[in-house]
Motif scaffolding. Structure first.
Motif, mmCIF file in Angstrom:
data_model
loop_
_atom_site.group_PDB
_atom_site.id
_atom_site.type_symbol
_atom_site.label_atom_id
_atom_site.label_comp_id
_atom_site.label_asym_id
_atom_site.label_seq_id
_atom_site.Cartn_x
_atom_site.Cartn_y
_atom_site.Cartn_z
ATOM 1 N N ILE A 55 41.804 39.306 38.708
ATOM 2 C CA ILE A 55 41.782 37.920 39.175
ATOM 3 C C ILE A 55 40.399 37.658 39.766
ATOM 4 O O ILE A 55 39.975 38.373 40.684
ATOM 5 C CB ILE A 55 42.910 37.671 40.203
ATOM 6 C CG1 ILE A 55 44.271 37.829 39.502
ATOM 7 C CG2 ILE A 55 42.777 36.290 40.837
ATOM 8 C CD1 ILE A 55 45.472 37.682 40.408
ATOM 9 N N GLU A 56 39.734 36.667 39.213
ATOM 10 C CA GLU A 56 38.321 36.469 39.567
ATOM 11 C C GLU A 56 38.106 35.399 40.630
ATOM 12 O O GLU A 56 36.976 35.081 40.971
ATOM 13 C CB GLU A 56 37.524 36.135 38.298
ATOM 14 C CG GLU A 56 37.456 37.339 37.366
ATOM 15 C CD GLU A 56 37.066 36.975 35.942
ATOM 16 O OE1 GLU A 56 36.967 35.773 35.633
ATOM 17 O OE2 GLU A 56 36.885 37.916 35.150
ATOM 18 N N ILE A 57 39.188 34.821 41.161
ATOM 19 C CA ILE A 57 39.048 33.840 42.240
ATOM 20 C C ILE A 57 39.468 34.492 43.558
ATOM 21 O O ILE A 57 40.123 35.534 43.550
ATOM 22 C CB ILE A 57 39.916 32.590 41.981
ATOM 23 C CG1 ILE A 57 41.382 32.996 41.789
ATOM 24 C CG2 ILE A 57 39.402 31.810 40.778
ATOM 25 C CD1 ILE A 57 42.359 31.865 41.845
ATOM 26 N N SER A 58 39.116 33.864 44.656
ATOM 27 C CA SER A 58 39.478 34.393 45.962
ATOM 28 C C SER A 58 41.000 34.270 46.171
ATOM 29 O O SER A 58 41.595 33.243 45.858
ATOM 30 C CB SER A 58 38.703 33.587 47.014
ATOM 31 O OG SER A 58 39.304 33.724 48.256
ATOM 32 N N CYS A 59 41.617 35.324 46.648
ATOM 33 C CA CYS A 59 43.058 35.273 46.916
ATOM 34 C C CYS A 59 43.389 36.276 48.015
ATOM 35 O O CYS A 59 42.583 37.123 48.351
ATOM 36 C CB CYS A 59 43.881 35.570 45.655
ATOM 37 S SG CYS A 59 43.709 37.230 45.009
ATOM 38 N N SER A 60 44.584 36.166 48.582
ATOM 39 C CA SER A 60 45.026 37.162 49.556
ATOM 40 C C SER A 60 46.301 37.814 49.032
ATOM 41 O O SER A 60 46.833 37.399 47.998
ATOM 42 C CB SER A 60 45.253 36.524 50.928
ATOM 43 O OG SER A 60 46.161 35.453 50.826
ATOM 44 N N MET A 61 46.773 38.838 49.709
ATOM 45 C CA MET A 61 47.987 39.517 49.251
ATOM 46 C C MET A 61 48.920 39.849 50.392
ATOM 47 O O MET A 61 48.505 40.017 51.534
ATOM 48 C CB MET A 61 47.643 40.787 48.468
ATOM 49 C CG MET A 61 47.181 41.928 49.334
ATOM 50 S SD MET A 61 46.477 43.295 48.396
ATOM 51 C CE MET A 61 47.851 43.852 47.466
ATOM 52 N N ASP A 62 50.200 39.913 50.047
ATOM 53 C CA ASP A 62 51.219 40.290 51.014
ATOM 54 C C ASP A 62 52.302 41.031 50.234
ATOM 55 O O ASP A 62 52.284 41.053 48.991
ATOM 56 C CB ASP A 62 51.787 39.038 51.688
ATOM 57 C CG ASP A 62 52.375 39.326 53.062
ATOM 58 O OD1 ASP A 62 52.691 40.505 53.338
ATOM 59 O OD2 ASP A 62 52.553 38.379 53.843
ATOM 60 N N PHE A 63 53.225 41.665 50.954
ATOM 61 C CA PHE A 63 54.308 42.391 50.288
ATOM 62 C C PHE A 63 55.647 42.092 50.936
ATOM 63 O O PHE A 63 55.718 41.866 52.133
ATOM 64 C CB PHE A 63 54.070 43.912 50.345
ATOM 65 C CG PHE A 63 52.978 44.390 49.439
ATOM 66 C CD1 PHE A 63 53.226 44.622 48.088
ATOM 67 C CD2 PHE A 63 51.700 44.607 49.927
ATOM 68 C CE1 PHE A 63 52.226 45.052 47.242
ATOM 69 C CE2 PHE A 63 50.683 45.048 49.085
ATOM 70 C CZ PHE A 63 50.951 45.274 47.737
ATOM 71 N N MET A 64 56.681 42.128 50.118
ATOM 72 C CA MET A 64 58.048 42.088 50.630
ATOM 73 C C MET A 64 58.791 43.288 50.049
ATOM 74 O O MET A 64 58.418 43.795 48.995
ATOM 75 C CB MET A 64 58.774 40.818 50.197
ATOM 76 C CG MET A 64 58.297 39.593 50.942
ATOM 77 S SD MET A 64 59.309 38.168 50.563
ATOM 78 C CE MET A 64 60.859 38.588 51.355
ATOM 79 N N ALA A 65 59.828 43.714 50.737
ATOM 80 C CA ALA A 65 60.701 44.747 50.168
ATOM 81 C C ALA A 65 62.126 44.220 50.199
ATOM 82 O O ALA A 65 62.565 43.656 51.212
ATOM 83 C CB ALA A 65 60.598 46.037 50.972
#
Ligand code: IMP
Ligand code: MG
Length: 179
Positions: A55-65
């Protein structure tokens, strides 16, 4: 470990090529938007890791379980949140990243759950899809591959928490889980 595999469906190279295409699509579709990738632990980890790098644009990440199968190969139909988001998603564009959609119950639940937090949008990226098993109607915007109705392992997919580290997706031999 490899001896328990009946057949390899997708090699590491094939998966990588498909993920590159999906990454480009996402980069175009979300240009100028505030994107957050939400991975579903633990099966999405290899897909998430490879996809985010394409992914070449700015992004953030998070997780769920969430809990789904326990240690069996059949879904219980009950979804329980084991780990919630770390960040707020209000007004953000959420992309749920998942390994496989089977009955669709998990993703339908998650999409509804996340939509209630007032994000700008919620879409789904899934590496694999088993259309024959669908019970809940869901729309997967970014899909890697459709797969036949076999129990699969590798590239994040597990049987009783094992085989996630195989670099390919393969069919697990029946004698491994039917004893
Ligand atoms: P669903 O709620 O039935 O769509 O279940 C989705 C979840 O079940 C996925 O996130 C996987 O963790 C698990 N799952 C479904 N099919 C397989 C499979 O063939 N191998 C391993 N895990 C699977
Ligand atoms: Mg999963």
């Amino acid at each position: 470990m490899v001896n328990d595999i009946e057949k390899v469906l997708f090699t590491e190279k094939e998966i990588g090529e498909r993920i590159k295409e999906i990454g480009q699509e996402i980069s175009e579709d979300y240009k100028g938007k505030d994107l957050i990738l939400v991975g579903v632990l633990k099966g999405s980890v290899p897909f998430m890791a490879d996809l985010m790098k394409k992914i070449e644009i700015s992004c953030s990440m998070d997780f769920m379980a969430v809990s789904s199968y326990g240690n069996s190969t059949e879904t219980s139909g009950v979804v329980r949140i084991l780990k919630d988001l770390d960040f707020e998603i209000e007004n953000k564009h959420v992309l749920i990243v998942e390994d496989i959609v089977d009955s669709g119950i998990t993703l339908k639940y998650l999409k509804k759950y996340l939509s209630a937090k007032n994000p700008a949008s919620v879409e789904i990226a899934c590496l694999l899809n088993k259309p024959e098993r669908r019970e809940a109607e869901i729309d997967v915007k970014y899909l890697g591959f459709n797969v036949p109705n076999y129990f699969l392992v590798g590239y994040g997919l597990d049987y009783a928490e094992k085989y996630r580290n195989l670099p390919f997706v393969g069919i697990l031999k029946e004698n491994v889980y039917k004893k």
